[in-house]
Design a protein around this motif. Structure first.
Motif, PDB file in Angstrom:
ATOM      1  N   PRO A   1       0.806  -1.234   0.000  1.00  0.00           N
ATOM      2  CA  PRO A   1       0.000   0.000   0.000  1.00  0.00           C
ATOM      3  C   PRO A   1       0.833   1.275   0.000  1.00  0.00           C
ATOM      4  CG  PRO A   1      -0.922  -1.583   1.546  1.00  0.00           C
ATOM      5  CD  PRO A   1       0.394  -2.147   1.076  1.00  0.00           C
ATOM      6  N   LEU A   2       2.112   1.157   0.315  1.00  0.00           N
ATOM      7  CA  LEU A   2       2.992   2.315   0.287  1.00  0.00           C
ATOM      8  C   LEU A   2       3.131   2.884  -1.121  1.00  0.00           C
ATOM      9  CD1 LEU A   2       4.957   3.982   2.134  1.00  0.00           C
ATOM     10  CD2 LEU A   2       6.757   2.457   1.336  1.00  0.00           C
ATOM     11  N   ILE A   3       3.029   2.034  -2.141  1.00  0.00           N
ATOM     12  CA  ILE A   3       3.237   2.484  -3.514  1.00  0.00           C
ATOM     13  C   ILE A   3       2.114   2.049  -4.449  1.00  0.00           C
ATOM     14  CG2 ILE A   3       5.748   2.646  -3.370  1.00  0.00           C
ATOM     15  CD1 ILE A   3       5.929  -0.129  -4.598  1.00  0.00           C
ATOM     16  N   HIS A   4       1.059   1.465  -3.911  1.00  0.00           N
ATOM     17  CA  HIS A   4      -0.059   1.024  -4.741  1.00  0.00           C
ATOM     18  C   HIS A   4      -1.370   1.604  -4.228  1.00  0.00           C
ATOM     19  CE1 HIS A   4       2.841  -2.027  -6.063  1.00  0.00           C
ATOM     20  NE2 HIS A   4       2.043  -2.274  -7.081  1.00  0.00           N
ATOM     21  N   HIS A   5      -2.319   1.779  -5.141  1.00  0.00           N
ATOM     22  CA  HIS A   5      -3.694   2.076  -4.769  1.00  0.00           C
ATOM     23  C   HIS A   5      -4.450   0.766  -4.618  1.00  0.00           C
ATOM     24  CE1 HIS A   5      -3.578   6.421  -5.148  1.00  0.00           C
ATOM     25  NE2 HIS A   5      -2.942   6.297  -6.306  1.00  0.00           N
ATOM     26  N   ALA A   6      -5.509   0.797  -3.820  1.00  0.00           N
ATOM     27  CA  ALA A   6      -6.324  -0.407  -3.662  1.00  0.00           C
ATOM     28  C   ALA A   6      -6.987  -0.760  -4.985  1.00  0.00           C
ATOM     29  CB  ALA A   6      -7.374  -0.189  -2.579  1.00  0.00           C
ATOM     30  N   ALA A   7      -7.016  -2.056  -5.288  1.00  0.00           N
ATOM     31  CA  ALA A   7      -7.647  -2.524  -6.522  1.00  0.00           C
ATOM     32  C   ALA A   7      -9.077  -2.981  -6.287  1.00  0.00           C
ATOM     33  CB  ALA A   7      -6.837  -3.675  -7.116  1.00  0.00           C
ATOM     34  N   LEU A   8      -9.360  -3.500  -5.083  1.00  0.00           N
ATOM     35  CA  LEU A   8     -10.664  -4.093  -4.807  1.00  0.00           C
ATOM     36  C   LEU A   8     -11.289  -3.496  -3.552  1.00  0.00           C
ATOM     37  CD1 LEU A   8      -9.711  -7.881  -5.220  1.00  0.00           C
ATOM     38  CD2 LEU A   8     -10.407  -6.287  -7.018  1.00  0.00           C
TER      39      LEU A   8
ATOM     40  N   ALA B   1     -17.682   1.993  -6.116  1.00  0.00           N
ATOM     41  CA  ALA B   1     -16.434   1.408  -6.611  1.00  0.00           C
ATOM     42  C   ALA B   1     -16.033   2.029  -7.944  1.00  0.00           C
ATOM     43  CB  ALA B   1     -16.595  -0.107  -6.757  1.00  0.00           C
ATOM     44  N   VAL B   2     -16.992   2.244  -8.825  1.00  0.00           N
ATOM     45  CA  VAL B   2     -16.688   2.868 -10.118  1.00  0.00           C
ATOM     46  C   VAL B   2     -16.182   4.291  -9.917  1.00  0.00           C
ATOM     47  CG1 VAL B   2     -17.704   3.717 -12.255  1.00  0.00           C
ATOM     48  CG2 VAL B   2     -18.269   1.431 -11.438  1.00  0.00           C
ATOM     49  N   THR B   3     -16.799   5.021  -8.988  1.00  0.00           N
ATOM     50  CA  THR B   3     -16.397   6.412  -8.741  1.00  0.00           C
ATOM     51  C   THR B   3     -14.954   6.510  -8.272  1.00  0.00           C
ATOM     52  OG1 THR B   3     -18.685   6.998  -8.182  1.00  0.00           O
ATOM     53  CG2 THR B   3     -16.951   8.498  -7.445  1.00  0.00           C
ATOM     54  N   VAL B   4     -14.540   5.582  -7.407  1.00  0.00           N
ATOM     55  CA  VAL B   4     -13.177   5.621  -6.862  1.00  0.00           C
ATOM     56  C   VAL B   4     -12.212   4.740  -7.667  1.00  0.00           C
ATOM     57  CG1 VAL B   4     -13.947   6.189  -4.541  1.00  0.00           C
ATOM     58  CG2 VAL B   4     -13.721   3.795  -5.196  1.00  0.00           C
ATOM     59  N   LYS B   5     -12.668   4.256  -8.847  1.00  0.00           N
ATOM     60  CA  LYS B   5     -11.823   3.485  -9.763  1.00  0.00           C
ATOM     61  C   LYS B   5     -11.289   2.200  -9.132  1.00  0.00           C
ATOM     62  CE  LYS B   5     -10.446   7.635 -12.296  1.00  0.00           C
ATOM     63  NZ  LYS B   5      -9.331   8.471 -12.791  1.00  0.00           N
ATOM     64  N   LYS B   6     -12.195   1.463  -8.514  1.00  0.00           N
ATOM     65  CA  LYS B   6     -11.860   0.171  -7.937  1.00  0.00           C
ATOM     66  C   LYS B   6     -12.887  -0.865  -8.390  1.00  0.00           C
ATOM     67  CE  LYS B   6     -10.019   2.575  -3.912  1.00  0.00           C
ATOM     68  NZ  LYS B   6      -8.750   2.828  -4.586  1.00  0.00           N
ATOM     69  N   THR B   7     -12.591  -2.123  -8.136  1.00  0.00           N
ATOM     70  CA  THR B   7     -13.499  -3.204  -8.479  1.00  0.00           C
ATOM     71  C   THR B   7     -14.227  -3.667  -7.233  1.00  0.00           C
ATOM     72  OG1 THR B   7     -12.033  -3.957 -10.261  1.00  0.00           O
ATOM     73  CG2 THR B   7     -13.681  -5.519  -9.459  1.00  0.00           C
ATOM     74  N   ALA B   8     -15.544  -3.731  -7.291  1.00  0.00           N
ATOM     75  CA  ALA B   8     -16.337  -4.196  -6.159  1.00  0.00           C
ATOM     76  C   ALA B   8     -16.383  -5.715  -6.164  1.00  0.00           C
ATOM     77  CB  ALA B   8     -17.748  -3.623  -6.227  1.00  0.00           C
ATOM     78  N   VAL B   9     -16.123  -6.322  -5.000  1.00  0.00           N
ATOM     79  CA  VAL B   9     -16.154  -7.777  -4.855  1.00  0.00           C
ATOM     80  C   VAL B   9     -17.094  -8.118  -3.709  1.00  0.00           C
ATOM     81  CG1 VAL B   9     -14.826  -9.844  -4.276  1.00  0.00           C
ATOM     82  CG2 VAL B   9     -13.818  -8.094  -5.732  1.00  0.00           C
ATOM     83  N   LEU B  10     -18.064  -8.972  -3.972  1.00  0.00           N
ATOM     84  CA  LEU B  10     -18.972  -9.467  -2.941  1.00  0.00           C
ATOM     85  C   LEU B  10     -18.515 -10.866  -2.562  1.00  0.00           C
ATOM     86  CD1 LEU B  10     -21.545  -8.986  -1.254  1.00  0.00           C
ATOM     87  CD2 LEU B  10     -22.845 -10.038  -3.129  1.00  0.00           C
TER      88      LEU B  10
END
Length: 288
Positions: free
Chosen positions: A238-245, A268-277
């Protein structure tokens, strides 16, 4: 040509690995210099090299070279693994450069540090890491992420910079105790691992099962409340990556309404991530 693309990919990896090691060293020194805990011994060069060593990356360098050689300039990025297909044991793990767990064993880490990393039991589901070396090892080699909750002794009247202790989520503590990566202390008492009773409820068991499964697949995990989820999953440090999910955990008997699912997907779309249930069946022995 394929050879030229492989060379450029190798140079890019080397630059990225150098940046990552520098950031790890900077993190280690920051933990020491900003600590609000009692004075710590200087971070040994052996421990620092253990945390920032490229050994954790070498194991996958050959595989990455093969992928780079066979890829073309028009090839799209690799898709994220289908995390909903938890029944398939051969499901691919995260494809990021920095997600592969190090081959450094617990005994090797203990030999360098002189001990197994220690967490101090605070209350029922809370434990704190007071050692900068322990915090760095757990993050760099075990992919266990927490948050610094202390205040630098030289900067008391601010809320931007934080210092030790490190608060790990209860799922991370439980996993570390189960794998032998961590031991608990309470005051002057040692060997108090039996006092740790998390998870106790079905909701906690579902969260822990999801945490273990995502961790096994190579993700770094942090609490996801700020994005409306249970966890945030990162493909790398997380120091150099954004969350993906953005991961939301549900038990099999729970019902996810249309409004809840729509809100999760839109967020999730607004923050450019993938939603996982993540749906967990607690009726089986291994709910993962």
């Amino acid at each position: 040509s394929h050879v030229e693309r492989a060379r450029l990919a190798k140079e890019a990896r080397q630059r990225a690995e150098t940046i990552h090691r520098d950031l790890l060293r900077q993190r280690a020194r920051s933990l020491l210099s900003l600590s609000s805990s009692p004075p710590l011994s200087p971070l040994s060069s052996d421990a620092l090299s253990l945390c920032a060593a490229p050994a954790a990356l070498d194991a996958t360098s050959e595989a990455r070279s093969v992928r780079s050689t066979r890829s073309s300039s028009d090839t799209a990025p690799e898709p994220l693994p289908d995390l909903e297909s938890a029944s398939h044991p051969d499901l691919p793990t995260s494809s990021s450069t920095f997600t592969k767990i190090s081959s450094v064993s617990s005994s090797q880490i203990a030999a360098v540090l002189g001990h197994t990393p220690v967490a101090h039991l605070l209350c029922l589901d809370r434990a704190l890491i007071w050692s900068a070396e322990d915090a760095l090892v757990l993050s760099a080699h075990r992919r266990l992420c927490g948050c610094l909750i202390g205040t630098p002794s030289a900067q008391l009247k601010q809320t931007v910079s934080h210092a030790l202790p490190l608060l790990l989520p209860p799922e991370a503590i439980t996993l570390a105790l189960a794998e032998g990566w961590l031991r608990l202390e309470h005051g002057t008492e040692t060997g108090v691992d039996t006092l740790w009773t998390y998870p106790r409820t079905n909701e906690q068991r579902a969260s822990y099962a999801t945490y273990c499964e995502l961790h096994r697949r190579g993700y770094y995990l942090t609490p996801g409340a700020k994005f409306g989820g249970t966890f945030l999953a990162y493909e790398g440090d997380p120091l150099i990556h954004h969350a993906a999910l953005v991961v939301v955990v549900k038990r099999k008997e729970e019902v996810a309404g249309v409004q809840e699912l729509t809100g999760l997907c839109r967020l999730a779309v607004t923050v450019k991530k993938t939603a996982v249930l993540a749906v967990v069946d607690l009726s089986i022995d291994d709910p993962r």
